[in-house]
Design a protein around this motif. Structure first.
Motif, PDB file in Angstrom:
ATOM      1  N   VAL A  41      -7.325 -29.230 -39.536  1.00 47.08           N
ATOM      2  CA  VAL A  41      -7.880 -30.521 -39.147  1.00 47.08           C
ATOM      3  C   VAL A  41      -8.470 -30.352 -37.759  1.00 47.08           C
ATOM      4  CG1 VAL A  41      -7.262 -32.863 -38.413  1.00 47.08           C
ATOM      5  CG2 VAL A  41      -6.374 -31.951 -40.563  1.00 47.08           C
ATOM      6  N   MET A  42      -9.697 -30.785 -37.572  1.00 40.99           N
ATOM      7  CA  MET A  42     -10.320 -30.724 -36.250  1.00 40.99           C
ATOM      8  C   MET A  42      -9.742 -31.848 -35.391  1.00 40.99           C
ATOM      9  SD  MET A  42     -12.233 -29.477 -33.955  1.00 40.99           S
ATOM     10  CE  MET A  42     -13.444 -28.287 -34.519  1.00 40.99           C
ATOM     11  N   VAL A  43      -9.077 -31.467 -34.316  1.00 33.28           N
ATOM     12  CA  VAL A  43      -8.497 -32.451 -33.400  1.00 33.28           C
ATOM     13  C   VAL A  43      -9.569 -32.846 -32.387  1.00 33.28           C
ATOM     14  CG1 VAL A  43      -6.683 -32.882 -31.701  1.00 33.28           C
ATOM     15  CG2 VAL A  43      -6.236 -31.377 -33.654  1.00 33.28           C
ATOM     16  N   ARG A  44      -9.722 -34.136 -32.210  1.00 30.74           N
ATOM     17  CA  ARG A  44     -10.726 -34.617 -31.251  1.00 30.74           C
ATOM     18  C   ARG A  44     -10.065 -35.214 -30.018  1.00 30.74           C
ATOM     19  NH1 ARG A  44     -14.758 -36.991 -35.824  1.00 30.74           N
ATOM     20  NH2 ARG A  44     -15.781 -34.998 -36.229  1.00 30.74           N
ATOM     21  N   GLY A  45     -10.758 -35.119 -28.914  1.00 36.23           N
ATOM     22  CA  GLY A  45     -10.350 -35.804 -27.698  1.00 36.23           C
ATOM     23  C   GLY A  45     -11.434 -36.793 -27.325  1.00 36.23           C
ATOM     24  N   ARG A  46     -11.234 -37.493 -26.203  1.00 40.23           N
ATOM     25  CA  ARG A  46     -12.280 -38.370 -25.692  1.00 40.23           C
ATOM     26  C   ARG A  46     -12.686 -37.902 -24.301  1.00 40.23           C
ATOM     27  NH1 ARG A  46     -13.571 -42.707 -28.491  1.00 40.23           N
ATOM     28  NH2 ARG A  46     -12.097 -43.520 -30.031  1.00 40.23           N
TER      29      ARG A  46
ATOM     30  N   PRO B 167     -16.028 -39.275 -28.372  1.00 41.00           N
ATOM     31  CA  PRO B 167     -15.209 -38.167 -28.873  1.00 41.00           C
ATOM     32  C   PRO B 167     -15.887 -36.799 -28.741  1.00 41.00           C
ATOM     33  CG  PRO B 167     -15.935 -39.612 -30.676  1.00 41.00           C
ATOM     34  CD  PRO B 167     -16.568 -40.129 -29.425  1.00 41.00           C
ATOM     35  N   PHE B 168     -15.059 -35.766 -28.591  1.00 38.23           N
ATOM     36  CA  PHE B 168     -15.547 -34.387 -28.684  1.00 38.23           C
ATOM     37  C   PHE B 168     -14.502 -33.568 -29.430  1.00 38.23           C
ATOM     38  CE2 PHE B 168     -12.879 -32.007 -25.672  1.00 38.23           C
ATOM     39  CZ  PHE B 168     -12.320 -33.029 -24.915  1.00 38.23           C
ATOM     40  N   ASN B 169     -14.931 -32.422 -29.948  1.00 41.41           N
ATOM     41  CA  ASN B 169     -14.041 -31.571 -30.742  1.00 41.41           C
ATOM     42  C   ASN B 169     -13.236 -30.660 -29.826  1.00 41.41           C
ATOM     43  OD1 ASN B 169     -14.836 -32.399 -33.439  1.00 41.41           O
ATOM     44  ND2 ASN B 169     -16.819 -31.472 -32.940  1.00 41.41           N
ATOM     45  N   LEU B 170     -11.906 -30.809 -29.898  1.00 41.68           N
ATOM     46  CA  LEU B 170     -11.024 -30.052 -29.018  1.00 41.68           C
ATOM     47  C   LEU B 170     -10.646 -28.704 -29.630  1.00 41.68           C
ATOM     48  CD1 LEU B 170      -9.192 -30.118 -26.458  1.00 41.68           C
ATOM     49  CD2 LEU B 170      -7.470 -31.244 -27.855  1.00 41.68           C
ATOM     50  N   GLY B 171     -10.439 -28.689 -30.928  1.00 46.45           N
ATOM     51  CA  GLY B 171      -9.995 -27.475 -31.615  1.00 46.45           C
ATOM     52  C   GLY B 171      -9.238 -27.897 -32.861  1.00 46.45           C
ATOM     53  N   GLU B 172      -8.927 -26.926 -33.702  1.00 42.63           N
ATOM     54  CA  GLU B 172      -8.286 -27.284 -34.963  1.00 42.63           C
ATOM     55  C   GLU B 172      -6.767 -27.106 -34.888  1.00 42.63           C
ATOM     56  OE1 GLU B 172     -11.470 -26.074 -38.339  1.00 42.63           O
ATOM     57  OE2 GLU B 172     -11.012 -24.568 -36.840  1.00 42.63           O
TER      58      GLU B 172
ATOM     59  N   SER C 294      -8.850 -21.598 -30.534  1.00 35.65           N
ATOM     60  CA  SER C 294      -9.278 -22.885 -31.054  1.00 35.65           C
ATOM     61  C   SER C 294      -8.516 -23.277 -32.318  1.00 35.65           C
ATOM     62  CB  SER C 294     -10.795 -22.885 -31.310  1.00 35.65           C
ATOM     63  OG  SER C 294     -11.288 -24.203 -31.253  1.00 35.65           O
TER      64      SER C 294
ATOM     65  N   GLY D 126     -10.471 -32.375 -42.524  1.00 33.63           N
ATOM     66  CA  GLY D 126     -11.084 -33.536 -41.880  1.00 33.63           C
ATOM     67  C   GLY D 126     -10.939 -33.440 -40.381  1.00 33.63           C
TER      68      GLY D 126
ATOM     69  N   SER E  82      -9.393 -35.472 -36.796  1.00 36.24           N
ATOM     70  CA  SER E  82      -8.388 -36.443 -36.366  1.00 36.24           C
ATOM     71  C   SER E  82      -9.062 -37.635 -35.692  1.00 36.24           C
ATOM     72  CB  SER E  82      -7.406 -35.792 -35.392  1.00 36.24           C
ATOM     73  OG  SER E  82      -7.965 -35.723 -34.090  1.00 36.24           O
TER      74      SER E  82
ATOM     75  N   PHE F  75      -5.569 -27.288 -25.190  1.00 43.11           N
ATOM     76  CA  PHE F  75      -4.316 -27.139 -25.949  1.00 43.11           C
ATOM     77  C   PHE F  75      -3.237 -26.503 -25.069  1.00 43.11           C
ATOM     78  CE2 PHE F  75      -6.446 -26.460 -30.408  1.00 43.11           C
ATOM     79  CZ  PHE F  75      -6.400 -27.824 -30.647  1.00 43.11           C
TER      80      PHE F  75
END
Lengths: 151, 374
Positions: free
Chosen positions: A49-54, A61-66, B53, B89, B91, B277
């Protein structure tokens, strides 16, 4: 976010199951006597799951990593459908979580809550409290030294 | 001339077998377990997760063991593994204001609501080697104190109410994803942040340092640094509502920077943002410095030609897997390329010698040219 009461309570137990330490969840499930027979609707599958941050914590939102997540779906012989999305790559944990989700929607709900979900939640809450107490011990208490202009 | 070569399979197999033996080291010493790496080399695990990542401490520990502690090699292993995973998906964006803070400090407000929480830090240690750790270390215990569950709001939310801090208005546009489409320019801030958070810590550290030494004009304070666990929520398609699918440790750094204003912006503090992370404090501060430097254009600042202001330079070189691939590939066989270069150098030398040579009727030279080629 669910607004209806049943959805909100399901959201709670599924979240507990997803975050629960694998060892604790499996141990409680192994000790649970009334395991149902079931069929797979979806066999356990590990994915990301791609974890997003703000941006700035509050902006866009931006993509933080999975992160790794394992999911599966079951149907018990009583016709209850259970889903699991759990952190990590453990297929046994996902299987147990989906079966618990199914049982939490049927007649055994109170028993499953008392024997599995509540103890898991209590355990995690206690762990968080211990962690918070350790953090609190490192909180700085400033005190003012004698100020130059007071002399 | 080109000679096709084939072979080396046996040598390669034997090299890998020796590498495996070296990895194990002296068998009189107990073998390292991945559980030990996860628990006792947690900051290395965090770095591998951040730059690989992929948040999975057990996999990162395995990668560190497999790579003999070469963290870039470990990151490479994680990057390769993550490409095999189906994507379920994305988050919901993390709510870092709700973080259970193990550490939370502000360099700008002594009396920050929620307090200054030092957490498990190397700060204020004397950086003297602790020889007790070389013997049996025992099991140290942390102190505890009563903890009222006080809210720990973002420092930026306090400054923001006064209007002296540039706001970060919430939007919900889907960000571009570097793992699905290649980097292209101009890169918006969401892409830059994704690239920075998985970028090489050492590279970002150097760039962040360069901004402090004057190679991009911004003087930063750490408005806030927080480390702790954050729940991850995702909407589950089968259910139609979001659940927590897990919890991750993250480090968030927000810098507050002097800003005199520009044609488009009033005088105010501006912001740089780092989110990484794990417990990754150095990386998150460096990320925030570089993020702020890269924002020169949207803030109407002057481009002073600093490396940290050049998005193409920063983003194209921050990925240590791309970098190591290209830097290290030159050690692999380039026999054909080199042969071509060698032929070229020989020809140029012959031509240069011929140009310098005495008149063509000189007998010695003529004799030499008539010799058969070797």
């Amino acid at each position: 976010m669910p607004t209806t009461e049943p959805a909100a309570s399901r959201q709670r137990w599924m979240s507990v199951l997803a975050r629960a330490p694998e060892r604790d969840l499996i141990a409680l499930w192994d000790a649970f006597a009334a395991k149902p027979a079931f069929e797979w609707l979806r066999r356990p599958e590990t994915g990301a799951v791609m974890v997003r941050g703000r941006m700035g914590g509050t902006g866009g939102p931006f993509n933080l990593g999975e992160m790794t997540v394992t999911r599966c779906s079951v149907q018990t012989d009583g016709g209850l459908v259970g889903h699991a999305y759990v952190q990590g790559r453990s297929q046994p944990k996902a299987e147990a979580a989906a079966l618990i989700d199914a049982l939490m929607q049927g007649g055994d709900a109170a028993r499953v809550e008392a024997e599995i979900v509540a103890p898991l939640e209590t355990g995690m809450t206690e762990k968080k409290q211990v962690q918070a107490a350790k953090a609190a011990a490192t909180r700085v208490n400033f005190f003012t030294m004698a100020r130059g202009e007071d002399e | 001339m080109y000679v096709a070569v084939k072979g080396g399979e046996q040598a390669i197999d034997n090299a890998h077998a020796w590498m495996a033996e070296r990895r194990r080291g002296d068998t009189d010493v107990a073998e390292l377990t991945t559980d030990q790496i996860r628990e006792q080399l947690a900051l290395a695990v965090n770095r591998v997760m951040a730059e690989g990542s992929l948040y999975d401490p057990d996999l990162a520990a395995l990668a560190i063991k497999q790579s003999r502690g070469d963290l870039i090699e470990a990151i490479f292993l994680i990057r390769a593994y993550r490409t095999t995973l189906p994507r379920f998906g994305a988050s919901e964006p993390l709510d870092t204001a709700a973080m259970a803070c193990d550490r939370r400090i502000s360099a700008t407000f002594k009396d920050a609501p929620g307090g200054q929480i030092l957490g498990p830090t190397f700060d204020y240690t004397h950086r003297l080697l602790d020889f007790k750790l070389a013997a049996e270390g025992g099991a140290p215990r942390a102190e505890t104190a009563d903890s009222d569950p006080v809210p720990v709001p973002h420092i930026s939310s306090i400054l923001g109410t006064e209007g002296v801090l540039q706001p970060e208005p919430r939007t919900d546009t889907t960000p571009r994803d570097l793992t699905r489409e290649p980097l292209s320019f101009p890169a918006d801030r969401a892409v830059r942040l994704q690239s920075l958070t998985r970028g090489d810590e050492g590279f970002l550290l150097g760039l962040g340092y360069s901004t402090q030494r004057g190679h991009a004009r911004n003087h930063a304070f750490v408005g806030e640094l927080r480390i702790g666990m954050v729940p991850v929520e995702m909407e589950i398609p089968e259910l139609g509502f979001a659940i927590e699918i897990g919890e991750i440790e993250a480090t968030e750094c927000e810098t507050v920077n002097q800003f005199k204003g520009s044609k488009t912006e009033p005088p105010q503090f501006t912001r740089g943002y780092g989110l990484v992370f794990g417990q990754s404090e150095r990386k998150s501060i460096a990320m925030a410095l570089v993020d702020r430097a890269l924002r020169w254009e949207e803030l109407g600042e002057e481009n002073v030609g600093a490396a940290a202001q050049d998005a193409e330079f920063v983003l194209s070189h921050s990925d240590n897997i791309q970098a190591t691939g290209f830097v290290e590939h030159i050690k692999l066989p380039h026999y054909v390329d080199f042969q071509a270069e060698l032929e070229l150098i020989r020809r140029l030398r012959r031509e240069a010698e011929a140009a310098q040579a005495p008149a063509p009727d000189a007998p010695a030279e003529r004799t030499k040219e008539q010799e058969p080629a070797e």
